[in-house]
Design a protein around this motif. Structure first.
Motif, short mmCIF file in Angstrom:
data_model
loop_
_atom_site.label_atom_id
_atom_site.label_comp_id
_atom_site.label_asym_id
_atom_site.label_seq_id
_atom_site.Cartn_x
_atom_site.Cartn_y
_atom_site.Cartn_z
N ASP A 233 -6.24 1.21 7.04
CA ASP A 233 -6.31 0.37 5.84
C ASP A 233 -7.73 0.32 5.28
O ASP A 233 -8.05 -0.55 4.47
CB ASP A 233 -5.84 -1.06 6.18
N LEU B 202 -7.26 10.52 9.90
CA LEU B 202 -6.75 9.32 9.24
C LEU B 202 -7.51 9.13 7.92
O LEU B 202 -8.50 8.41 7.85
CB LEU B 202 -6.92 8.09 10.15
N PRO B 203 -7.06 9.84 6.88
CA PRO B 203 -7.71 9.68 5.56
C PRO B 203 -7.61 8.23 5.08
O PRO B 203 -6.87 7.43 5.64
CB PRO B 203 -6.90 10.61 4.65
N CYS B 204 -8.33 7.91 4.02
CA CYS B 204 -8.28 6.55 3.45
C CYS B 204 -6.83 6.15 3.18
O CYS B 204 -6.05 6.94 2.64
CB CYS B 204 -9.06 6.50 2.13
N LEU B 205 -6.49 4.96 3.57
CA LEU B 205 -5.16 4.39 3.30
C LEU B 205 -4.05 5.37 3.72
O LEU B 205 -3.28 5.86 2.90
CB LEU B 205 -5.03 4.02 1.81
N SER B 206 -4.03 5.65 4.99
CA SER B 206 -3.04 6.60 5.50
C SER B 206 -2.41 6.03 6.76
O SER B 206 -2.90 5.07 7.36
CB SER B 206 -3.71 7.93 5.84
N LYS B 207 -1.30 6.64 7.15
CA LYS B 207 -0.73 6.30 8.45
C LYS B 207 -0.03 7.52 9.04
O LYS B 207 0.51 8.37 8.33
CB LYS B 207 0.21 5.11 8.36
N THR C 117 0.83 -1.21 0.00
CA THR C 117 0.00 0.00 0.00
C THR C 117 0.87 1.25 0.00
O THR C 117 1.84 1.34 0.75
CB THR C 117 -0.91 0.01 1.24
N ASP C 118 0.52 2.17 -0.82
CA ASP C 118 1.22 3.46 -0.83
C ASP C 118 0.43 4.41 0.06
O ASP C 118 -0.52 5.06 -0.38
CB ASP C 118 1.29 4.00 -2.27
N TYR C 119 0.80 4.45 1.35
CA TYR C 119 -0.01 5.17 2.33
C TYR C 119 0.11 6.69 2.19
O TYR C 119 1.19 7.22 1.89
CB TYR C 119 0.41 4.79 3.75
N VAL C 120 -0.98 7.34 2.45
CA VAL C 120 -0.99 8.79 2.61
C VAL C 120 -0.36 9.10 3.97
O VAL C 120 -0.62 8.41 4.95
CB VAL C 120 -2.44 9.33 2.56
N ASP C 121 0.48 10.11 4.02
CA ASP C 121 1.09 10.51 5.29
C ASP C 121 0.09 11.33 6.10
O ASP C 121 -0.26 12.45 5.73
CB ASP C 121 2.35 11.33 5.02
N ALA C 122 -0.38 10.74 7.19
CA ALA C 122 -1.35 11.44 8.05
C ALA C 122 -0.68 12.36 9.04
O ALA C 122 -1.35 13.05 9.82
CB ALA C 122 -2.22 10.42 8.78
N GLY C 123 0.64 12.35 9.07
CA GLY C 123 1.35 13.26 9.96
C GLY C 123 1.36 12.80 11.40
O GLY C 123 1.21 11.63 11.72
N VAL D 236 -2.55 3.23 11.55
CA VAL D 236 -2.63 2.90 10.13
C VAL D 236 -4.10 2.70 9.75
O VAL D 236 -4.81 1.92 10.39
CB VAL D 236 -1.85 1.60 9.83
#
Lengths: 561, 149
Positions: B73, B93-98, A2-8, B71
């Motif tokens: 997912d 925590l947007p979709c698919l974020s960490k 998964t190419d995760y979005v950086d939530a900070g 995370v």
């Protein structure tokens, strides 16, 4: 992959508010000397009771018997309970605000502390201590207030920490763990700042611990002294506990309400709580000192100089934690203490000698205290499994909420609860963290009354009474405008004429009162502030109001500009 | 037909099965690891379409500072408000974020946290952080060891 979005990185929740973020440096110059002379600055409410004498009296008189009918809300602070927190159904707003030169410091349930502009209600900063959901609480998720001085705000937390916060930013300066939550200890008291120490007392007497009073250095939190209210074997008064028994290890005597202080005697006057188990006296034969007592503690050493026990060998849960009001009569230094057991004890505060004991409770059937101070029990849980009924119930003729005293009228104004209870002794084994009552308890939910009673300070006699349909469970406030302010469990906030009890004004705040109103002024305008937020040990002091609306607002009233 | 106890129990751990949402307080238990400097590190994720934290219970060996990697997912946006001394911590925590949250907790005891969006708190997105241990020796009562339940 998964190419995760950086939530900070997570941010402070208060960053998502309109909080100013800083308060004026008003607390830097507040110290022992200023609090000693608190009466010299009537625009402030510098310490828990307004002054060390515990009188809860404001010298402000802009609001008086002639104009109080015009009193209106100046501002309201609301916070609300969100998420899951300890005691979610029993949290209450029991605080007493501190006001210093236009800035107000307020504590709430569950580790909240706020600083606000005392004239406008603007929130300046807030602090939140994270409180475990499973903390042992006997009587609700509550906090009764803070102390302010040396640039700091001192507060205890429900999980038994003592904190010093920077009064300008709310950031924690020091944090000391001072109680054992695994032993059922907690913290609810408003600290008292004396000299260079902050004094705090423990909560948790229903869990069978050993009550204590502690002093910490204001600058760095260094522990200065601890004073246990139940002696170990061999210590003074240990012969009031059974020999060869573990009763002393879990004897109670917690100090969960703020004391008063007399600089001339250098004594702290502090009330102590019930013995444990509350209702099963057979496992703790003897007087059980210093439970249910007024103790005079040397402020420098933490040693008990003298004690006066209001209910020896208590079998009714009659804590004596409530206020000790210091006053003078004919040049004699006295102390008045309105006890749960329905009697007012007037003591010579230099030596603890009984000056007079007078009943103030409405129905008193548990027993009698003779004029010379002898206790004659009549009705008490004696036999296993046998119901007994007595007045007042375990919340007392007056709970922890405070009486006040007006030097103008020389009268005390006492919030009175008239509620009985059925108690059945049920022996149980002691286990840490399990309530240790020794009884099944059902407090009456009908046939109840409440009063504000005016008691003559010179004689102990009743001068007038104001009746309420349900018990009065909030502190009273006396002012130089000859007014007495008192909140009810159903939300009304009343102003009574201090001279005769005539009800002059009322305002419905929407939730019951179980805290302590104060008065102050900013730029010459007098304010009356009261917390409204029903909760706490309602099943003990007013079960007939258990379904009353919760809330968490601070109402501040003033005359129209 | 009456469902078996096993079927009901299994349904309590799922979104829209026995209950509408996953019963809070149930689910996997995970442990934070302790770093050489005494601080701790943990990881919590939101699996796709479960509306739940995994692990549902994160156990810390003691009080102190913990850095938690969060995370998401899931193909929905969530967020978290987490307990910490001083101020609660918030993170989108947007979709698919960490992202990460650094918390300071005293303990011992346990703390709830949750996603304050929609009714995430009413599903499985109310989680628990457990702090093990005892209070410092100087904070304990001067008395012999006492029995516990």
């Amino acid at each position: 992959m998964t190419d995760y979005v950086d939530a900070g990185t997570a941010i402070d929740l208060s960053g998502l508010t309109q909080i100013a973020g800083a308060a004026p440096p008003v607390a830097r110059t507040v110290n022992y000397e200023r609090i000693l002379r608190a009466r010299d600055e009537p625009h402030n409410w510098l310490t828990y009771y307004g002054a060390y004498d515990g009188q809860r009296y404001s010298q402000l008189d802009q609001i008086n018997t002639e104009n109080v009918r015009n009193l209106t809300p100046a501002w309201v602070f609301q916070f609300g309970s969100s998420g899951l927190h300890a005691g979610a159904s029993t949290y209450a707003f029991e605080t007493a605000p501190i006001v210093v030169d236009g800035t107000m410091f307020v504590t709430g349930w569950d580790g909240w502390v706020w600083a606000m502009n005392a004239a406008t209600g603007q929130l300046l900063w807030q602090y939140k201590h994270a409180i475990p959901f499973d903390t042992s609480l006997c009587c609700g998720n509550v906090n009764r207030g803070c102390a302010v001085g040396h640039g700091k705000v001192f507060v205890v937390t429900i999980n038994a920490h003592v904190l010093a916060l920077d009064a300008e930013t709310g950031r924690c300066v020091w944090d000391k763990t001072w109680g054992d939550v695994r032993a059922g200890e907690s913290g609810t008291v408003a600290p008292l700042l004396v000299k260079n120490m902050v004094i705090v007392g423990s909560s948790g007497g229903e869990f069978g611990n050993r009550g204590h009073l502690d002093a910490f250095n204001v600058e760095n939190g260094e522990h200065v002294w601890r004073c246990y209210m139940v002696p170990k074997p061999g210590e003074p008064e240990s012969d009031t506990w059974p020999a060869d028994s573990e009763a002393w290890t879990r004897g109670g005597g917690n100090c969960w309400v703020t004391g008063s202080f007399d600089p001339d005697t250098n004594l702290l006057y502090w009330g102590t709580g019930n013995p444990a188990p509350d209702f099963d006296g057979e496992v703790r034969e003897g007087d059980n000192r210093w439970t249910d007592s007024v103790v005079a503690v040397d402020a420098d050493t933490g040693r008990i100089r003298w004690g006066y026990q209001c209910t020896p060998h208590d079998l009714w849960d009659y804590d004596s934690t409530m206020e000790c009001i210091l006053f003078e009569q004919d040049g004699r230094k006295l102390l008045a203490h309105f006890d749960k057991n329905g009697y007012c004890f007037t003591l010579d505060r230099t030596n603890g000698a009984l000056v007079r004991v007078t009943p103030f409770g409405e129905r008193i059937t548990w027993g009698e205290i003779t004029p010379d101070g002898r206790t004659l029990p009549k009705i008490y849980p004696q036999n296993e499994g046998e119901n007994v009924h007595f007045w007042p119930g375990p919340a007392g003729a007056k709970e922890w909420t405070h009486a006040c005293y007006s030097p103008r009228t020389r009268m005390f104004y006492v919030p009175v609860q008239d509620v009985g209870s059925t108690v059945c002794r049920v022996r149980r084994q002691f286990k840490e963290s399990i309530p240790y009552w020794g009884a099944s308890v059902t407090v009456d939910s009908d046939d109840m009354n409440g009063f504000v009673k005016a008691i003559d300070g010179d004689t102990g006699e009743e001068r007038w009474r104001w009746h309420n349909e349900v018990p009065m469970c909030a502190s009273t406030l006396a002012t130089a405008g000859d007014l007495v302010f008192a909140g009810t469990p159903s939300g009304e906030f009343h102003a009574l004429d201090a001279r005769n009890g005539v009800d002059l004004w009322q305002f419905q705040t929407g939730s019951g009162h179980h805290g302590s109103p104060v008065s102050y002024s900013v730029d010459g305008r007098q304010y009356i502030a009261t917390p409204a937020g029903w909760g706490g040990w309602v099943e003990g002091f007013a079960p007939g109001m258990l379904g009353g609306p919760h809330g968490d607002a601070l109402f501040v009233f003033a005359l129209p500009e | 037909m009456t469902a078996s106890t096993e079927q009901v129990l299994a349904g309590l751990d799922k979104q829209n099965s026995a209950t509408l949402g996953k019963l809070i307080g149930r689910g996997n238990v995970g442990q934070a690891e302790e770093k050489a400097d005494g601080t701790m590190r943990g990881r919590i994720r939101i699996p796709e379409d479960e509306l739940a934290w995994d692990p549902a219970v994160l156990v810390l060996p003691h009080g102190g500072d913990v850095e938690i990697e969060l995370v998401n997912d899931d193909y929905n946006t969530h967020c978290a408000v987490l307990p910490s001394n001083g101020d609660s911590k918030f993170i989108w925590l947007p979709c698919l974020s960490k992202g990460t949250a650094t918390l300071n907790l005293d303990g011992p005891g346990y703390y709830w946290y949750g996603s304050p969006t929609g009714n995430d708190e009413g599903r499985g997105l109310t989680g628990v952080i457990v702090v093990l241990g005892d209070v410092p020796a100087e904070a304990r009562l001067d008395r012999p060891a006492q029995p516990r339940p």
